[in-house]
Structure formats: structure tokens, C-alpha cells
Enzyme design. Structure first.
Site, PDB file in Angstrom:
ATOM      1  N   TYR A 130     146.288  26.709  49.857  1.00 15.70           N
ATOM      2  CA  TYR A 130     145.893  28.059  50.264  1.00 15.70           C
ATOM      3  C   TYR A 130     146.118  28.383  51.734  1.00 15.70           C
ATOM      4  CZ  TYR A 130     144.046  28.274  45.592  1.00 15.70           C
ATOM      5  OH  TYR A 130     143.954  28.269  44.222  1.00 15.70           O
ATOM      6  N   PHE A 420     132.253  28.521  42.806  1.00 13.80           N
ATOM      7  CA  PHE A 420     132.582  29.707  42.003  1.00 13.80           C
ATOM      8  C   PHE A 420     134.062  29.693  41.651  1.00 13.80           C
ATOM      9  CE2 PHE A 420     132.731  30.865  46.500  1.00 13.80           C
ATOM     10  CZ  PHE A 420     133.972  31.471  46.644  1.00 13.80           C
TER      11      PHE A 420
END
Length: 420
Positions: A130, A420
């Protein structure tokens, strides 16, 4: 051999009748059984939000998945900012290295910028993915294992708080009623913490299950002397005994949140006092958590995991820097580089303990850095001096890195309690 035509693969938001196929691709990408029952599809239906679930389709089959949802992140100084939370990112093994993630990520970040989100967030399964999209690791997670017999608590004394408070076991329904308000208080006071949806409380208390494998945990709450809920823990215990019939049980914490130091002390003492429990696993904690120091012998707690956790991508440098407070008064000119064009530029940061202004400027830069490096610094967990040494931040004016550390770093480290 000719390269595959990647643009023949359709990358787009999925329709609701494609949700089951999308979930199958999600399972395949995470190396789980690539089948999805009707029960799972219906259980996860609340996660379907039109436009926020992306898929890549090759010949009608979903081969990559991506989901984002609305979130709030607490900045330093305890102001919250709107975030685009990213999850469920997969590319099927047959379709790697075709730019599918880049296409999904680019579309979602552009939509988040258009909505006015200040940052994007994610928990990275792999470290190396990322950074190229402008994300930087902004918090760290630590897990401890406590050797209960060594911890030093007197087994003859009950784990009853000596401050007039009390600890009670409660049921899942009580957690769904009491937990959201407590968590809201806690996360708004904790830099790096994120909001929890109602769906989170449903799935983490068994009201919604996906595969029939739910095991009901224990739930305990700490109430202060005046009856206010100040802490809550979810934990599970195994059933393990030694050859000589000695108990070797482990209590594993799913999550523990506290609004006061007395609640934190009381709940950890309680967990270490449960009959038969010889080991307590802490679950995800802050890297500078006080947990070891709550034990009479801090050496009874050993670190088993320490790793990056919440990753942040700034979508609006001005609003992100103005949302937080700073350790001292000072001015910095930041030259931020954003290859994707969302928020690059040169900014004058005029900051102090009461807040800041961050405005475009033509003044000479003090520091030059990629937006991913600024994301690492935003919550106060990283040292500018370290990044200068690494060569990922360039100090344009002598002493600028020292001033930046005085401004940006925080006395306690940020922490995100959630996955999450």
C-alpha cells in the site's frame, strides 16, 4: 507470449445480485473455502452499500474484490475526521499483476476525495502493497502473553476493586446496549482509534453469524462506585489440563476497552485471578500499553507480536493537519509529493497546542516528503529524524527535523484497537 488484455476485465461497482459471486472471490483471495452459503450471503448483506463494493469481472466471473465504508478516525487532540475505510481487498491468484488493485484503489480514492473524506485507512495484510498508493503505517499493535503464576498477585485475595467499583459478568444483549456508548467515549479520547458500526457490535456478539462456528465468549464490565460503566472486556477460555490434573487454562482477550485507569487495572487483575487460568493473552494493545506495569512483576508479560497496524492515506493535507493539535508552537513549510495528485503541494503549517492552520505557500520548503511519509507522522507515532536518516524525508533547512518532531510527536503512542 502476448500479455493479457487487462482492460478487457471490467472493474466496477457490483450489483446486489452479484454479491454472492463477490463473496466467493473474496474467499478465494483470502485462501478460504471458495464457496458461500445462502446464510453467509444474508448475514453479510448489511455490508452491501451501493457503489462501495468494487469487483473485477473477467468473462462474467468476479476475480478481484474491494470494499470501502464510512469511518471516523480520532486525530491527536481528540478531534475526529471522516475517513474512507478500505477492507476486503483481494485479487484471485489467476489474475495477479494485471493492475486490478490499482484500478480499484484509484477509483475508490477519487470517490473518497470527491466525498470530502480527509483520510483513507486500512489494516494491511502485507506490508509491501500500500505504500505505492500513498498509505503509510501510522500506528503499531502489540500483543502480550501473561504468565499468571509469575505475575505476583496474591491468590488469597479476591479480585475485587478497592475503589468502590465492581466487576460483573453480563450477556451479549447487555454488551450491545452498553458497549457502543462506552466505546464512543473511549475512541474519541484515543488518537488512532476508529468508529465501530452497529454491524460490528452485531457480529462481535453473535447476533449475526456467518458460518455457524460462533462460540459465545464471556463478557465482563467494570462499574465505578457511582454505577457508571467505565470498562468492558470480551474473552474466551480453553479447557486444558496437565497430566497430573493441574489446570493449564488460557484466557484470550478478544477486546478490552476502558475509559479510566482504574477500570483498566481492575479488569486486568480480574482476568489474572480467574480460577484455573494460568495464561492470559492480551489481544491487540497499544505498543506503550501500561499492562505490564499493572502486574506486581512486569516480567510476567512478554511480547509475542509487535507490528504495523493502522495505515493512513491523506486525502486532504490542509484539513488533516488542521484537525490535530501540536506539542509546541512553531512554523514549518512542508513540500508534499503525491504521485496520484490528490493532495500534493507546499504548505505552511503554523501550529501549537491549541491547534493549527495549514495553508498553501510559496515560501521555501523546510521538509520535503512523500504523502505516505506525512501519513506516518500524522498521528505522532514516527520520528521525523528517523525518516531523515532513512532518506525518505529530506531536510531542506537545518534544524527543521528537530522542530518537526517537537511539533508532531505525542507523549503517548496512538493506537487503533480494531481490525476491519
Amino acid at each position: 507470449m502476448s500479455r493479457p488484455n487487462t482492460h478487457a476485465i471490467d472493474v466496477r461497482p457490483i450489483e446486489e445480485d452479484e454479491f454472492a459471486d463477490w463473496l466467493r472471490a473474496l474467499n478465494a483471495g483470502f485462501l478460504r473455502e471458495p464457496v458461500v452459503s445462502a446464510e453467509v450471503v444474508e448475514g453479510r448483506r448489511p455490508q452491501f452499500v451501493p457503489g462501495r463494493l468494487l469487483g473485477a469481472f473477467d468473462g462474467g466471473r468476479c476475480v478481484a474484490t474491494y470494499r470501502s465504508f464510512d469511518q471516523e478516525v480520532t486525530a491527536v487532540g481528540c478531534t475526529t475526521v471522516p475517513a474512507d475505510a478500505v477492507s476486503n481487498v483481494t485479487v484471485t491468484a489467476t489474475h495477479r499483476r494485471r493492475g486490478l488493485l490499482s484500478r480499484m484503489m484509484g477509483a475508490d480514492l477519487a470517490a473518497a476525495k470527491e466525498r470530502g473524506d480527509v483520510v483513507s485507512t486500512l489494516i494491511a495484510a502485507e506490508y509491501g502493497i500500500y505504500g505505492r498508493f500513498g498509505y503509510g503505517p501510522a500506528t503499531t499493535m502489540t500483543e502480550w502473553v501473561i504468565d499468571v503464576p509469575r505475575a505476583g498477585f496474591d491468590p488469597r485475595r479476591p479480585a475485587v476493586p478497592d475503589d468502590g467499583g465492581r466487576i460483573d459478568l453480563v450477556d451479549a444483549e447487555d454488551v450491545r446496549k452498553l458497549g457502543p456508548e462506552l466505546h464512543d467515549r473511549v475512541r474519541r479520547a484515543q488518537p488512532g482509534a476508529v468508529s465501530r458500526t452497529d454491524f460490528w457490535w452485531q457480529t462481535n456478539t453473535g447476533a449475526v453469524t456467518f458460518d455457524g462456528k460462533w462460540t459465545e465468549p464471556f463478557y465482563a464490565v467494570y462499574r465505578s462506585a457511582d454505577g457508571e460503566i467505565e470498562g468492558m472486556v470480551s474473552y474466551e477460555c480453553d479447557d486444558k489440563w496437565g497430566d497430573a490434573k493441574q489446570p493449564l487454562n488460557t484466557a484470550e482477550v478478544n477486546w478490552l476497552i476502558t475509559a479510566t485507569p482504574r477500570a483498566e487495572r481492575a479488569l486486568w487483575h480480574y482476568l489474572c485471578s480467574i480460577d484455573w487460568v494460568q495464561t492470559v493473552k492480551s489481544g491487540w494493545r497499544s505498543p506503550d500499553d501500561v499492562l505490564p506495569l499493572l502486574l506486581p512483576d512486569p516480567r510476567a508479560a512478554r511480547i509475542t507480536t509487535q507490528a504495523d497496524w493502522l495505515w493512513v492515506r491523506l486525502l486532504d493535507v490542509r484539513r488533516a493537519m488542521e484537525a490535530r493539535t501540536y506539542g509546541t508552537d512553531g512554523e514549518l513549510v512542508l513540500e508534499t509529493v503525491d504521485a496520484d495528485g490528490f493532495t500534493g503541494g507546499r504548505y505552511l503549517l503554523e501550529a501549537g497546542p491549541d491547534g493549527a492552520s495549514c495553508t498553501p505557500t510559496t515560501r521555501t520548503a523546510d521538509l520535503t516528503l512523500d504523502v505516505a511519509e506525512l501519513a506516518r507522522l500524522w498521528l505522532g507515532d514516527e520520528s521525523v529524524g528517523r525518516l531523515v536518516t532513512l532518506g525518505t524525508v529530506r531536510e531542506e533547512r537545518a534544524g527543521a527535523a528537530r522542530l518537526a518532531d517537537a511539533l508532531l510527536r505525542t507523549p503517548r503512542r496512538p493506537w487503533c484497537p480494531d481490525m476491519f
